[in-house]
Motif scaffolding. Structure first.
Motif, PDB file in Angstrom:
ATOM      1  N   TYR A 171       0.839  -1.209   0.000  1.00  0.00           N
ATOM      2  CA  TYR A 171       0.000   0.000   0.000  1.00  0.00           C
ATOM      3  C   TYR A 171       0.872   1.256   0.000  1.00  0.00           C
ATOM      4  O   TYR A 171       0.629   2.194  -0.778  1.00  0.00           O
ATOM      5  CB  TYR A 171      -0.921  -0.019   1.218  1.00  0.00           C
ATOM      6  CG  TYR A 171      -1.541   1.322   1.564  1.00  0.00           C
ATOM      7  CD1 TYR A 171      -2.614   1.821   0.840  1.00  0.00           C
ATOM      8  CD2 TYR A 171      -1.029   2.076   2.612  1.00  0.00           C
ATOM      9  CE1 TYR A 171      -3.168   3.057   1.150  1.00  0.00           C
ATOM     10  CE2 TYR A 171      -1.583   3.312   2.935  1.00  0.00           C
ATOM     11  CZ  TYR A 171      -2.652   3.802   2.201  1.00  0.00           C
ATOM     12  OH  TYR A 171      -3.193   5.028   2.519  1.00  0.00           O
ATOM     13  N   HIS A 172       1.888   1.286   0.850  1.00  0.00           N
ATOM     14  CA  HIS A 172       2.771   2.460   0.909  1.00  0.00           C
ATOM     15  C   HIS A 172       3.582   2.608  -0.377  1.00  0.00           C
ATOM     16  O   HIS A 172       3.768   3.732  -0.870  1.00  0.00           O
ATOM     17  CB  HIS A 172       3.713   2.351   2.108  1.00  0.00           C
ATOM     18  CG  HIS A 172       3.042   2.588   3.430  1.00  0.00           C
ATOM     19  ND1 HIS A 172       2.534   3.823   3.804  1.00  0.00           N
ATOM     20  CD2 HIS A 172       2.807   1.747   4.472  1.00  0.00           C
ATOM     21  CE1 HIS A 172       2.017   3.734   5.020  1.00  0.00           C
ATOM     22  NE2 HIS A 172       2.159   2.492   5.446  1.00  0.00           N
TER      23      HIS A 172
ATOM     24  N   HIS B 251       2.307  10.534  -1.876  1.00  0.00           N
ATOM     25  CA  HIS B 251       3.351  10.706  -0.867  1.00  0.00           C
ATOM     26  C   HIS B 251       4.340   9.543  -0.951  1.00  0.00           C
ATOM     27  O   HIS B 251       4.265   8.596  -0.164  1.00  0.00           O
ATOM     28  CB  HIS B 251       2.747  10.784   0.536  1.00  0.00           C
ATOM     29  CG  HIS B 251       1.754  11.890   0.712  1.00  0.00           C
ATOM     30  ND1 HIS B 251       2.129  13.225   0.739  1.00  0.00           N
ATOM     31  CD2 HIS B 251       0.405  11.866   0.858  1.00  0.00           C
ATOM     32  CE1 HIS B 251       1.052  13.974   0.898  1.00  0.00           C
ATOM     33  NE2 HIS B 251      -0.001  13.179   0.969  1.00  0.00           N
TER      34      HIS B 251
ATOM     35  N   SER C 193       4.054   5.182  -8.521  1.00  0.00           N
ATOM     36  CA  SER C 193       4.775   5.825  -7.429  1.00  0.00           C
ATOM     37  C   SER C 193       6.288   5.775  -7.610  1.00  0.00           C
ATOM     38  O   SER C 193       6.832   4.891  -8.269  1.00  0.00           O
ATOM     39  CB  SER C 193       4.403   5.142  -6.109  1.00  0.00           C
ATOM     40  OG  SER C 193       5.167   5.646  -5.041  1.00  0.00           O
TER      41      SER C 193
ATOM     42  N   SER D 276       8.123   5.566  -4.860  1.00  0.00           N
ATOM     43  CA  SER D 276       8.563   4.980  -3.591  1.00  0.00           C
ATOM     44  C   SER D 276       9.613   3.905  -3.850  1.00  0.00           C
ATOM     45  O   SER D 276       9.697   3.342  -4.946  1.00  0.00           O
ATOM     46  CB  SER D 276       7.369   4.364  -2.853  1.00  0.00           C
ATOM     47  OG  SER D 276       6.469   5.355  -2.425  1.00  0.00           O
TER      48      SER D 276
ATOM     49  N   GLU E 198       2.776   1.772  -3.343  1.00  0.00           N
ATOM     50  CA  GLU E 198       1.933   2.179  -4.474  1.00  0.00           C
ATOM     51  C   GLU E 198       1.313   3.558  -4.279  1.00  0.00           C
ATOM     52  O   GLU E 198       0.632   4.057  -5.172  1.00  0.00           O
ATOM     53  CB  GLU E 198       0.842   1.131  -4.694  1.00  0.00           C
ATOM     54  CG  GLU E 198       1.390  -0.204  -5.179  1.00  0.00           C
ATOM     55  CD  GLU E 198       0.322  -1.259  -5.383  1.00  0.00           C
ATOM     56  OE1 GLU E 198       0.533  -2.149  -6.229  1.00  0.00           O
ATOM     57  OE2 GLU E 198      -0.723  -1.196  -4.705  1.00  0.00           O
ATOM     58  N   GLU E 199       1.552   4.157  -3.123  1.00  0.00           N
ATOM     59  CA  GLU E 199       1.021   5.497  -2.859  1.00  0.00           C
ATOM     60  C   GLU E 199       1.809   6.523  -3.673  1.00  0.00           C
ATOM     61  O   GLU E 199       2.993   6.758  -3.436  1.00  0.00           O
ATOM     62  CB  GLU E 199       1.138   5.817  -1.358  1.00  0.00           C
ATOM     63  CG  GLU E 199       0.748   7.231  -0.989  1.00  0.00           C
ATOM     64  CD  GLU E 199      -0.673   7.580  -1.385  1.00  0.00           C
ATOM     65  OE1 GLU E 199      -0.821   8.506  -2.206  1.00  0.00           O
ATOM     66  OE2 GLU E 199      -1.593   6.914  -0.896  1.00  0.00           O
ATOM     67  N   SER E 200       1.165   7.114  -4.671  1.00  0.00           N
ATOM     68  CA  SER E 200       1.871   8.023  -5.583  1.00  0.00           C
ATOM     69  C   SER E 200       1.899   9.465  -5.098  1.00  0.00           C
ATOM     70  O   SER E 200       2.766  10.238  -5.497  1.00  0.00           O
ATOM     71  CB  SER E 200       1.227   7.968  -6.976  1.00  0.00           C
ATOM     72  OG  SER E 200      -0.151   8.325  -6.898  1.00  0.00           O
TER      73      SER E 200
END
Length: 422
Positions: free
Chosen positions: A202-203, A209, A234, A236, A205-207
């Protein structure tokens, strides 16, 4: 066995691991608790036949496979153990399987020396994909006094997402604070690592942040290759270190992480004072830390974490712990009512300002009982920022909805939560 096992360790690129092409999904007998993992059982397993057996178990739905000296293979399917062969495996066969999965002839020597081995094993499939396993090898009492038990956990080839682990939006928000510690607890095989991996995905794929994640595991179970290989989305990033291979300990990995400027640190397991202390330091300096521990209820998890602190430091460290905690969850995996899968049952408590204030107002020896009261809604039920659920009430809800059986509802206290009407 004829082969050294280097192929299965993933050093031969995309070349298929011989033997896996013969594997297939087979039916299992729920009454006799048997499953034929090989069509024709040889007098002695070859490397290729072992791989066929292993992948047939996975393709038939096994989550774990236990191999012991002088015992039949035991695949676990939807939480139930089955006998996978008619004859037991000899000590020689199990030792040779250990050489194969460990990737070196010194595996049996390590076990005979009293060492416990945790490592990963990888097979190259005909499709070009890789099937990875988490492996534990431990010495056990055998026919001649020494034996080996191998437990192989089949890891999903696709990184789990939130839908797969059935985490809803409210829980995601609670489990994704800006900083602090999120603890996921449960017994071995309860899906702790899978839920943590879903949150990590989830983190990643967070685009909006993007984050840098340091992941410290023993061993590495999910590589996130499928997530990170995509060029769109993302920016990340994640750097993974395996205890015993890249770093000496979880604590050393966390201290190293603090010099790498991450936003999030994953600590595979908080099981000792040094690891918990390092995790607290990281969380109190503005990082978000995810970790796991072994516990069956939230109150037990708190007690276990507190018990790692030396007596002369317990009060100070307890203050740091309750200051850092943001969300505590205990997870169980229960066979579904139809026997075709497993259902996550979760007890949880969000550590709000009011929760922290209450715990800090009472002795640490009373924290376990206070957490039980909060989880069950007997105190602080009016907390506007609160989020909690007890094991018994979640279990009762799953039973009423027909997701789990009466037997499991009884085991986890769900029938008591609905007055034993059923």
């Amino acid at each position: 066995m004829a082969e050294s096992g280097t192929l299965a360790r993933g050093t031969a690129g995309r070349r298929m691991s011989p033997g896996v092409e013969k594997s297939k999904s087979v039916e299992f007998d729920r009454e006799l608790l048997r499953i034929a993992l090989l069509d024709n059982e040889p007098q002695r397993l070859t490397t290729e036949e072992f791989r066929e057996l292993l992948m047939t178990a996975v393709m038939s739905g096994a989550s774990d496979i236990t191999l012991q000296s002088d015992q039949q293979p035991r695949p676990e399917i939807n939480g139930v153990l089955y006998r996978g062969m008619q004859r037991p495996l000899s000590p020689t066969e199990v030792n040779q399987i250990l050489v194969e999965v460990y990737g070196g002839a010194n595996g049996p020597t390590q076990i005979n020396g009293g060492n416990v081995l945790d490592f990963s094993y990888e097979l190259n499939l005909p499709t070009g994909e890789k099937q990875r396993f988490r492996v534990n090898a431990t010495g056990i009492y055998g026919r001649d006094g020494s034996g080996v038990e191998l437990t192989l956990r089949a890891l999903p080839r696709r990184t789990p997402d939130l839908a797969m682990v059935r985490v809803d939006r409210d829980m995601v928000d609670a489990m994704a604070p800006r900083e602090g510690i999120v603890v996921i607890s449960g017994a071995t095989g309860s899906g702790k690592s899978t839920t943590m991996a879903a949150m990590t995905r989830y983190h990643l794929e967070e685009s909006v942040h993007p984050v840098k994640i340091v992941d410290i595991q023993a061993p590495i179970e999910y590589t996130f290759r499928d997530v990170m290989s995509r060029v769109e989305g993302s920016s990340s990033t994640i750097g993974q270190s395996e205890v015993g291979r890249h770093v000496h300990s979880f604590a050393e990995g966390v201290h190293s992480a603090l010099r790498r400027k991450p936003h999030i640190i994953n600590v595979g397991e908080a099981r000792d004072f040094e690891t918990i202390s390092a995790s607290l330091e990281a969380s109190l300096t503005g990082h978000l830390v995810y970790t796991t521990t072994h516990a069956g209820q939230c109150a037990t998890a708190i007690r276990r974490l507190l018990s790692t602190f030396p007596g002369n430091e317990r009060e100070a460290r307890a203050y740091d712990l309750v200051t850092a905690l943001r969300f505590l969850m205990v997870q169980h995996l229960v066979p579904s009512a139809d026997g075709k899968g497993r259902v996550p049952i979760r007890e949880y408590l969000r550590f709000t300002d009011r929760v922290r204030a209450h715990l800090l107002s009472i002795p640490t020896t009373d924290w376990s009982g206070a957490v039980t009261e909060m989880v069950e809604g007997r105190i602080l039920a009016d907390d506007p920022d609160g989020m909690r659920a007890s094991l018994s009430e979640v279990c009762a809800r799953k039973f009423i909805d027909g997701e789990i059986s009466k037997e499991w509802a009884f085991r986890l206290g769900g029938l008591a939560a609905i007055g034993g009407k059923f």
